[in-house]
Structures are given as C-alpha cells and as structure tokens.
Design a protein around this motif. Structure first.
Motif, short mmCIF file in Angstrom:
data_model
loop_
_atom_site.label_atom_id
_atom_site.label_comp_id
_atom_site.label_asym_id
_atom_site.label_seq_id
_atom_site.Cartn_x
_atom_site.Cartn_y
_atom_site.Cartn_z
N ASN A 190 -66.48 -37.87 122.23
CA ASN A 190 -65.16 -37.47 121.76
C ASN A 190 -65.26 -37.26 120.25
O ASN A 190 -66.36 -37.26 119.69
N ARG A 191 -64.14 -37.09 119.57
CA ARG A 191 -64.16 -36.78 118.14
C ARG A 191 -64.67 -37.93 117.28
O ARG A 191 -64.93 -37.74 116.10
N SER A 193 -67.20 -40.28 118.65
CA SER A 193 -68.30 -40.96 119.33
C SER A 193 -69.36 -39.96 119.81
O SER A 193 -69.03 -38.91 120.35
N VAL A 226 -66.98 -33.39 115.38
CA VAL A 226 -66.48 -34.76 115.27
C VAL A 226 -65.81 -34.95 113.91
O VAL A 226 -65.91 -34.09 113.01
#
Length: 269
Positions: A190-191, A193, A226
């Motif tokens: 995700n953004r 991780s 990210v």
C-alpha cells in the motif's frame, strides 16, 4: 596472535566485527575475509566488518563480502557498529560519511542522498535509469539507484514468485554493471508498505539488506508509488525508511549482539 571479534546481526543479516583500533591487529585482506566468513570452517557471516580509526569521522567502517570483495556500504552493518559505539557517530565508509544515532526502535542511520544518474550507479553506458529499457527473463524496466552502493529495483506483483536465486547472479554480473549490482524485487503493499527480497552483490540471497531497503524506498518514492515514509518488510524483519524534504534517506531498525569470541589470526590469514 589471538584477535577478538563480536558476532552481530541486523534482522538476521549477520556480521563478524573486528576493531583494529584495539590491540595490534594486522590489516585485513580478501583471503582473511573469505576464511572468516565460511560457515563450515570459519566463524561464519554475511559480511566481515572492520572498524578502523578515521581522520574524517569518529571511525571508519570497512565491509567485506563472503567472496572477499570489499563493498562501499551496508545499512545493517552500520546499525550494528553504531550499537557497539553506543552514542551518535559519524562513520566513514567507502561510499561516504554516514551518521548514526540511537533511536526509539533501534538505531537510525542517515544514509545520505540517493543518486540516479547513469554514471553514478554506475552503468556501462547512458540510459534512462528511472525505467531502464532492459529485462531478464520477465524481470523488466527496473529503476537504478546508488545509495552508497549500486542497486536495481524491480517492482513486481508478487516478490515471492520471482526465482531470485536464479536471476540474481545473472543480473548482478551483467556487463551493464561494471561494478556489479545488488538486485531487489519489491511488491507495493500500500502507500506505506513494501515487501522486498534482495540478491546481494557478492553475498547472494540475504535475509535483510539495509541499503536494499533504502534503494527500494527511494525508487518507489521517485515513481510516486508510496509516501515519503514507508516500512520495508524483508524475510528477516522490517525497516522504517524515510525520505526527508532534502531527499536524504533515514533508515531505522534493530541491531543485536549475538556473542563475543576470539580466533587465532594465523589459522585464517
């Protein structure tokens, strides 16, 4: 003569640390590094780390891979020697001076600024390093970055599905990389991780690679995948990577001392 060592690790990436500032320890060479790193006949480690005096910093850190080759930087080793030092330090490496300090969740290391120019990686010839027009058996269009040592980063749907033990050495030793290269395969969770596996130049598959985590985070931020603060999960554990407003990288993570011992220099040199 008997020489003291400390066995340490950062997320399972393990080191034999020798402090040449203590006693009359001879210079370390390729043959000694290979012998000590051997897990059957030596002490066994991913890297041999040698601490020496420095006129430019608090001390100098030299890093040798199991093949005996000396490399410019190692984020996990930086945290390990900073833990031994016990207080904020400026550390001279072949890749430049870095800064380390105790932090809430281990040791924080200021790793400097990522470099993306083709001749700073270095590559054998000029090309777009943000989306390199090259590929190896399905791994394509990596981003190249130097964070004290050279890396290529591939973003893939599932990092665990990549045959990194087969492709890693092919890419590491490709003529495109005159100083060889570290190979990273990463999956954006995700953004905030990233999951990462690393084939480390001169060492092979590793449980953790601090500079690989830094290079991958910097590459993901550069591509807008990210945010500027991310966690990078490696097989050995997780590192926190932040890219400051000045684009300097800070890596924070644990380090630990496993045991201390000594060896007879003449048996390995």
């Amino acid at each position: 003569m008997r020489v003291a060592f400390v066995k340490m690790h950062g997320l399972g990436n393990d080191f034999v640390v020798i402090d040449r500032r203590v006693g009359n320890v001879p210079p370390v060479d390729t043959a000694l590094a290979r012998s000590l790193a051997d897990r059957r006949t030596g002490i066994g480690c991913d890297q041999l780390v040698v601490i020496e005096g420095s006129q430019a910093a608090d001390f100098r850190m030299r890093i040798f891979n199991p093949d005996g080759g000396e490399v410019e930087a190692c984020g996990n080793a930086s945290r390990a020697v900073a833990l031994l030092h016990g207080e904020p330090a400026r550390i001279e490496t072949a890749g430049g001076i870095i800064h380390a300090r105790p932090a809430d969740h281990g040791i924080a290391v200021d790793m400097g600024h990522p470099r993306f120019e083709w001749n700073e990686i270095p590559l054998a010839y000029a090309m777009d390093t943000y989306s390199m027009p090259v590929g190896w058996d399905g791994l394509e269009n990596p981003i190249a970055v130097n964070v004290g040592n050279p890396h290529v980063v591939f973003f893939v749907p599932d990092t665990d599905s990549i045959e990194l033990d087969r492709l890693g050495p092919q890419i590491e030793n490709d003529p495109l990389f005159p100083e060889r290269v570290n190979v990273n395969v990463a999956t954006i969770v995700n953004r905030h991780s990233i999951r990462l596996r690393v084939w480390e130049r001169g060492a092979g598959l590793t449980r953790a690679c601090g500079t690989g985590a830094c290079a991958t985070a910097a590459a993901a931020i550069k591509r807008g995948l990210v945010e500027r603060q991310v966690t990078v999960a490696l097989p050995g554990g997780t590192l926190a990577i932040a890219l400051g407003e000045d684009s300097a990288i800070t890596m924070t993570g644990p380090a630990a001392e496993a045991f201390r011992g000594s060896f007879e220099w003449g048996a390995f040199a």
